[in-house]
Design a protein around this motif. Structure first.
Motif, PDB file in Angstrom:
ATOM      1  N   GLN A   1      47.887  31.365  52.674  1.00  0.00           N
ATOM      2  CA  GLN A   1      47.496  30.698  51.433  1.00  0.00           C
ATOM      3  C   GLN A   1      48.158  29.324  51.303  1.00  0.00           C
ATOM      4  O   GLN A   1      47.523  28.358  50.867  1.00  0.00           O
TER       5      GLN A   1
ATOM      6  N   SER B   1      36.839  28.360  48.629  1.00  0.00           N
ATOM      7  CA  SER B   1      36.287  29.646  49.059  1.00  0.00           C
ATOM      8  C   SER B   1      37.262  30.386  49.967  1.00  0.00           C
ATOM      9  O   SER B   1      37.454  31.605  49.838  1.00  0.00           O
TER      10      SER B   1
ATOM     11  N   THR C   1      39.988  31.941  48.016  1.00  0.00           N
ATOM     12  CA  THR C   1      39.514  33.112  47.271  1.00  0.00           C
ATOM     13  C   THR C   1      39.345  34.317  48.193  1.00  0.00           C
ATOM     14  O   THR C   1      39.610  35.457  47.802  1.00  0.00           O
TER      15      THR C   1
ATOM     16  N   MET D   1      32.882  40.702  47.337  1.00  0.00           N
ATOM     17  CA  MET D   1      33.196  39.374  46.824  1.00  0.00           C
ATOM     18  C   MET D   1      32.084  38.859  45.926  1.00  0.00           C
ATOM     19  O   MET D   1      30.919  39.224  46.096  1.00  0.00           O
TER      20      MET D   1
ATOM     21  N   ILE E   1      33.615  32.834  45.089  1.00  0.00           N
ATOM     22  CA  ILE E   1      34.174  32.431  43.800  1.00  0.00           C
ATOM     23  C   ILE E   1      34.939  33.585  43.172  1.00  0.00           C
ATOM     24  O   ILE E   1      34.793  34.750  43.568  1.00  0.00           O
ATOM     25  N   ASP E   2      35.778  33.256  42.216  1.00  0.00           N
ATOM     26  CA  ASP E   2      36.430  34.304  41.430  1.00  0.00           C
ATOM     27  C   ASP E   2      35.363  35.046  40.637  1.00  0.00           C
ATOM     28  O   ASP E   2      34.485  34.433  40.029  1.00  0.00           O
TER      29      ASP E   2
END
Length: 217
Positions: free
Chosen positions: A15, A29, A32, A127, A141-142
């Protein structure tokens, strides 16, 4: 240090690497995707891998994901030695992308076992995705209640035997996914028909009360 602690350190390192990239829709993306994808990846299989390898796998899967329409089933099997962009596994890779539905991972794993494929590692996650006007997936996306949802399945296989080709794997897994899709799609209708049958049986005067109760349950 436990393997799970090591895995979390690897995810955090990945991350941090992604956050250092120039801003782009792909960067958002990848960030995520990273945690849910690697959270379910076997910890012992992450130990010998570098952050660069984790990033390469993530980019590979994002590319596979964004090649697809959100309402179709995509099955792809590749020999890693034939793909110059793959430096994170030696053998074969199977990727499945489909609309979110249950039973996918267990069904594909069962079929690979039946075929005699040696599964070295696997992970899967559901997802939320953003799509363009044609329905093609553009981003991860979230999640929110209105987002499109897809399932991503990833299997790392050992070197395939001469008797088992990537074409055979793709054809067999595609057939299994068609069956899973059919069952999942038909299930709500089956439930509705069952409720209707229970109502019909409960109101049937041709049966005694004991028989009606047994038939209705």
């Amino acid at each position: 240090m436990s393997l799970e602690t090591y895995k979390q350190q690897q995810i955090t390192g990945l991350q941090d690497t992604l956050r250092a990239l120039p801003d782009s829709s792909e960067k958002a993306s990848l960030l995520t995707m990273a945690e849910p994808l690697y959270r379910r990846y076997p910890a012992e299989d992450l130990e010998p891998q570098s952050i660069d390898q984790l990033c390469s796998r993530l980019r590979f899967l994002f590319t596979e994901l964004t090649c697809q329409s959100m309402d179709t089933v995509h099955v792809k099997c590749v020999i890693t030695s034939e793909a110059s962009s793959i430096d994170f596994h030696d053998g074969a890779i199977l990727v499945v992308v489909c609309p979110e539905m249950p039973f996918c991972t267990s069904s594909v794993r069962g079929e690979l076992n039946r075929l005699g494929a040696d599964i070295k590692a696997l992970t899967s996650c559901n997802m939320s995705v953003g799509v363009d006007p044609t329905g093609r997936i553009q981003s991860v996306i979230d999640g929110d209640a209105s987002a499109y949802r897809v399932s991503l399945l990833y299997f790392e296989l050992a070197q395939l035997s001469e008797e088992l080709s990537i074409d055979a794997i793709q054809a067999s897994i595609s057939h299994v996914m068609q069956q899973v899709t059919s069952v999942v799609t038909a299930f709500p209708m089956m439930q509705k028909q069952l409720v209707n049958s229970q109502v019909t049986v409960a109101g049937c005067s041709l049966m005694d009360s004991v028989t009606r109760t047994e038939a209705g349950t």
